[in-house]
Design a protein around this motif. Structure first.
Motif, PDB file in Angstrom:
ATOM      1  N   ARG A 222      -4.409  -0.024 -11.065  1.00 17.30           N
ATOM      2  CA  ARG A 222      -5.168   0.275  -9.845  1.00 17.30           C
ATOM      3  C   ARG A 222      -6.552  -0.370  -9.946  1.00 17.30           C
ATOM      4  O   ARG A 222      -7.220  -0.227 -10.970  1.00 17.30           O
ATOM      5  N   ARG A 223      -6.966  -1.042  -8.885  1.00 13.93           N
ATOM      6  CA  ARG A 223      -8.291  -1.670  -8.858  1.00 13.93           C
ATOM      7  C   ARG A 223      -9.061  -1.103  -7.674  1.00 13.93           C
ATOM      8  O   ARG A 223      -8.652  -1.281  -6.516  1.00 13.93           O
ATOM      9  N   GLN A 224     -10.161  -0.441  -7.974  1.00 11.37           N
ATOM     10  CA  GLN A 224     -10.937   0.255  -6.963  1.00 11.37           C
ATOM     11  C   GLN A 224     -11.312  -0.671  -5.822  1.00 11.37           C
ATOM     12  O   GLN A 224     -11.902  -1.733  -6.030  1.00 11.37           O
ATOM     13  N   GLY A 225     -10.971  -0.275  -4.607  1.00 11.55           N
ATOM     14  CA  GLY A 225     -11.338  -1.044  -3.429  1.00 11.55           C
ATOM     15  C   GLY A 225     -10.495  -2.266  -3.184  1.00 11.55           C
ATOM     16  O   GLY A 225     -10.731  -2.998  -2.216  1.00 11.55           O
ATOM     17  N   SER A 226      -9.502  -2.514  -4.025  1.00  9.56           N
ATOM     18  CA  SER A 226      -8.697  -3.725  -3.884  1.00  9.56           C
ATOM     19  C   SER A 226      -7.212  -3.427  -3.731  1.00  9.56           C
ATOM     20  O   SER A 226      -6.518  -4.071  -2.958  1.00  9.56           O
TER      21      SER A 226
ATOM     22  N   THR B 258       0.836  -1.202   0.000  1.00  8.61           N
ATOM     23  CA  THR B 258       0.000   0.000   0.000  1.00  8.61           C
ATOM     24  C   THR B 258       0.875   1.258   0.000  1.00  8.61           C
ATOM     25  O   THR B 258       2.083   1.197   0.235  1.00  8.61           O
TER      26      THR B 258
END
Length: 227
Positions: free
Chosen positions: A64-68, A34
């Motif tokens: 980038r993967r939203q929420g992941s 992160t």
């Protein structure tokens, strides 16, 4: 314009992240640390880390993967371009390409694997089997990395570069078929790994080919029933 010093710092962090990807420490398909973790690891500010990550997103190496989180999708900018192309490919075409790639990779791996490759193959096979009934997502990830590890064991950098560009669509196909059909293919994977470990190129190629043949047969059945 940004100060030269700051731009240089971003470039340095970008290169550090790129090195982690190219070395395989951050494998294709895996999630990178992160932003706070990267800030701590690099000893830089969050804005620097964010811009470095974004540079590799633009280069086609990260997604980038939203929420992941942010995931590795390629080990090079060329691979990123190929990954985008393969994303729209028909599953039949991907399986036919895999049949050629995986069969040859298995043959080469059986001839060239070293102790490190053998250890990695055994670890991933064990993870795949152990996690299948308890953590489906982790089992699929182990499955994908197991097939990649066979290509790694071929010790052909060009082969690996091309295979990595195909990995996201391979992963999507494995996930789809496993969820729909419920097949584990534990024995088939175990036989393939053992053939590579035993250093038997013909058996490794034959096992890989038979495995992909069975996947093609199932695809044709699904295509007939649901197409």
């Amino acid at each position: 314009m940004q100060p030269v010093r700051r731009t240089s710092l971003i470039a340095q962090v970008t290169e550090q992240l790129r090195a982690e990807i190219r070395s395989g420490r951050w494998a294709v398909g895996s999630r990178i640390p992160t932003e706070p973790e990267l800030t701590e690891l690099t000893g830089t500010g969050r804005n620097t880390v964010r811009e470095a990550v974004q540079a590799l997103v633009h280069a086609g190496m990260l997604e980038r993967r939203q929420g992941s989180g942010t995931y590795v999708i390629s080990t090079s900018t060329l691979g990123g371009t190929l990954t985008e192309y393969f994303a729209d490919a028909q599953q039949r075409d991907v399986l036919e390409l895999r049949q050629a790639l995986d069969t040859t990779a298995a043959r080469l791996a059986a001839s060239r694997r070293d102790d490190s490759d053998i250890e990695n193959l055994r670890r991933l096979l064990g993870e795949r089997t152990r996690l299948w009934d308890t953590d489906f997502d982790a089992a699929i990830e182990a499955d994908v990395q197991l097939h990649r590890a066979i290509v790694v064991a071929s010790h052909n950098a060009v082969y690996l570069e091309f295979y990595d560009s195909l990995l996201p669509v391979i992963a999507a196909g494995i996930r789809f078929r496993s969820a729909r059909e419920g097949e584990t293919y534990h024995d088939e994977h175990a036989d393939l790994v053992q053939a590579v470990i035993d250093g038997d190129p013909d058996r490794a190629a034959r096992t890989a080919n038979c495995f992909l043949d069975s996947l093609m047969a199932e695809y044709r059945t699904l295509d007939t029933n649901f197409g």
